[in-house]
Design a protein around this motif. Structure first.
Motif, PDB file in Angstrom:
ATOM      1  N   LEU A   1       0.827  -1.214   0.000  1.00 23.75           N
ATOM      2  CA  LEU A   1       0.000   0.000   0.000  1.00 23.75           C
ATOM      3  C   LEU A   1       0.860   1.261   0.000  1.00 23.75           C
ATOM      4  N   ALA A   2       1.934   1.231   0.778  1.00 25.91           N
ATOM      5  CA  ALA A   2       2.826   2.389   0.830  1.00 25.91           C
ATOM      6  C   ALA A   2       3.531   2.605  -0.507  1.00 25.91           C
ATOM      7  N   LEU A   3       3.907   1.516  -1.174  1.00 23.37           N
ATOM      8  CA  LEU A   3       4.529   1.646  -2.489  1.00 23.37           C
ATOM      9  C   LEU A   3       3.563   2.231  -3.508  1.00 23.37           C
ATOM     10  N   ALA A   4       2.281   1.913  -3.340  1.00 27.54           N
ATOM     11  CA  ALA A   4       1.278   2.384  -4.300  1.00 27.54           C
ATOM     12  C   ALA A   4       0.824   3.814  -4.016  1.00 27.54           C
ATOM     13  N   PHE A   5       0.656   4.163  -2.724  1.00 27.56           N
ATOM     14  CA  PHE A   5       0.046   5.456  -2.387  1.00 27.56           C
ATOM     15  C   PHE A   5       0.973   6.411  -1.634  1.00 27.56           C
TER      16      PHE A   5
END
Length: 424
Positions: free
Chosen positions: A369-373
């Motif tokens: 999720l952190a990589l995406a957002f």
């Protein structure tokens, strides 16, 4: 009687005194180990996904073996279970330390050994949670829990800061050496706190039958399952956003490893300050105030999601720590005063299973999720959702209105029908 002698009364009980010493020694190392292991993983791989995988390797076995741990504790005696698990945990931590210090550690090594450590932790947790009522008179439960909390908070203030210095100065492995050694010392100290195993009459029930009895207590106690259901989400958010993404954000910003240790120490200072307050105040409506306190723990995530100023995050962590301390005492009192002693470890095992089962989901999901957002945006959203979940738990009337049990009525109903009123 003044407040101080009243608070120290539980230490007059020999069993509690040795247990208190054992936990104190154990926590010296344990409070260093979390940050040491985190940065040991990041030393091997700077991927948040790798860190989440190692942390999940600890929490997944905990979810799998917690129920067995509750039955084992009630069947074989809580001190024996804790001692055995301390020895095994100490050996696994020393093995991790040896790999890290020698520079031969790989992610899969840390995953495998952390999984073993998580397994023994899952078996010991219900025993640790259920031992206090067997060591002190019932009217000393609040001061006993406050003493343990103050000790834990004091160690937690010092441990992360010292670990941060060690990580920067000599590497994370040496903090893990301290942790492994203290497990072994704690096991030896616990020899002075023996409790006779649960007395049984007639034919011994099977493990499945005992688990069924614990389940009946769990589902028949409304405030218990409502709070545990809420913590399925709260713990996933905390572990995924704050404990997994927080160190990654710290390492890549001006906070740094030492700054992250200071933030965790500030959180522990909040535990300590609130513990001192609760040593003087009888906590009425333990779950109402406890859940309101948990609402404050959303603040560090929201602040970390908006700034990387170490001092600002430290203040938020301090306030959040104060709130967690209120819940910790309130929850222990609710359980110890309202659940029969011969069911307590099993009730705690269902509590822990429900509370921890979603933790691996958070640890594994928040990296992608952190990589995406983005790191900070993900942490900020998690903090906001955290506040919403706390509010939903407080819609339960059973949670809001549960009072302190009197000495005469506490734990009188082993079926768990202790709710003062139904869920609204």
């Amino acid at each position: 009687m003044s407040d101080r002698p009243r608070m120290l009364e539980p230490l007059r009980e020999r069993g509690f005194r040795f247990y208190f010493l054992s936990r104190s020694v154990n926590l010296v190392g344990t409070t260093m180990a979390g940050i040491a292991l985190t940065f040991a993983v990041l030393e091997v791989s700077d991927s948040p996904t790798a860190l989440g995988t190692v942390l999940a390797a600890h929490s997944i076995p905990m979810a799998v073996f917690l129920l067995a741990g509750g039955v084992i504790a009630d069947r074989f005696g809580r001190t024996l279970v804790i001692q055995t698990c301390n020895v095994l945990a100490g050996l696994t931590q020393l093995a991790i330390a040896a790999l890290v210090i020698s520079g031969t550690a790989e992610v899969w090594h840390l995953v495998a050994l952390t999984a073993v450590n998580g397994t023994v932790a899952s078996i010991s947790m219900p025993a640790l949670a259920g031992i206090v009522p067997a060591l002190v008179p019932r009217d000393q439960l609040q001061p006993a829990n406050v003493l343990l909390s103050l000790m834990r908070s004091s160690m937690t203030i010092l441990g992360p800061s010292v670990a941060g210095v060690l990580v920067v100065g000599v590497g994370p492995g040496w903090a893990l050496v301290v942790d492994g050694t203290t497990y072994l010392v704690a096991a030896a100290l616990l020899l002075g706190a023996r409790i006779p195993p649960r007395q049984r009459t007639g034919e011994q029930e099977s493990m499945v039958a005992e688990l069924r009895e614990g389940w009946q207590v769990f589902v028949g106690t409304t405030w218990l399952w409502v709070v545990v259901l809420g913590f399925m989400v709260l713990n996933a958010l905390e572990q995924g956003a704050f404990n997994t993404l927080g160190p990654v954000l710290a390492k890549g910003s001006e906070i740094g490893e030492h700054g992250w240790g200071l933030i965790l120490s500030a959180e522990a200072a909040g535990f300590l300050v609130m513990g001192l307050v609760l040593a003087r105040v009888r906590l009425q409506r333990p779950l109402l105030w406890g859940m309101l306190g948990m609402g404050l723990y959303g603040l560090p995530m929201i602040v970390l999601g908006t700034t990387t100023e170490t001092a600002v995050v430290m203040v938020a962590a301090f306030v959040g720590g104060m709130g967690v301390e209120v819940f910790s005492l309130g929850w222990n009192l609710a359980m110890q005063e309202n659940i029969a002693d011969d069911m307590l470890s099993r009730a705690y095992s269902y509590d822990a299973l429900g509370s921890f089962v979603a933790i691996p989901v958070g640890q594994l999901a928040f990296g992608p999720l952190a990589l995406a957002f983005g790191l900070q945006h993900t942490i900020l959203v998690a903090g906001s959702v955290y506040l919403v979940v706390v509010a939903l738990v407080l819609t339960s009337r059973a949670v809001r209105t549960l009072p302190r049990a009197t000495t005469s009525s506490a734990a009188s109903d082993a079926t768990g029908s202790t709710d003062p009123e139904p869920v609204s």
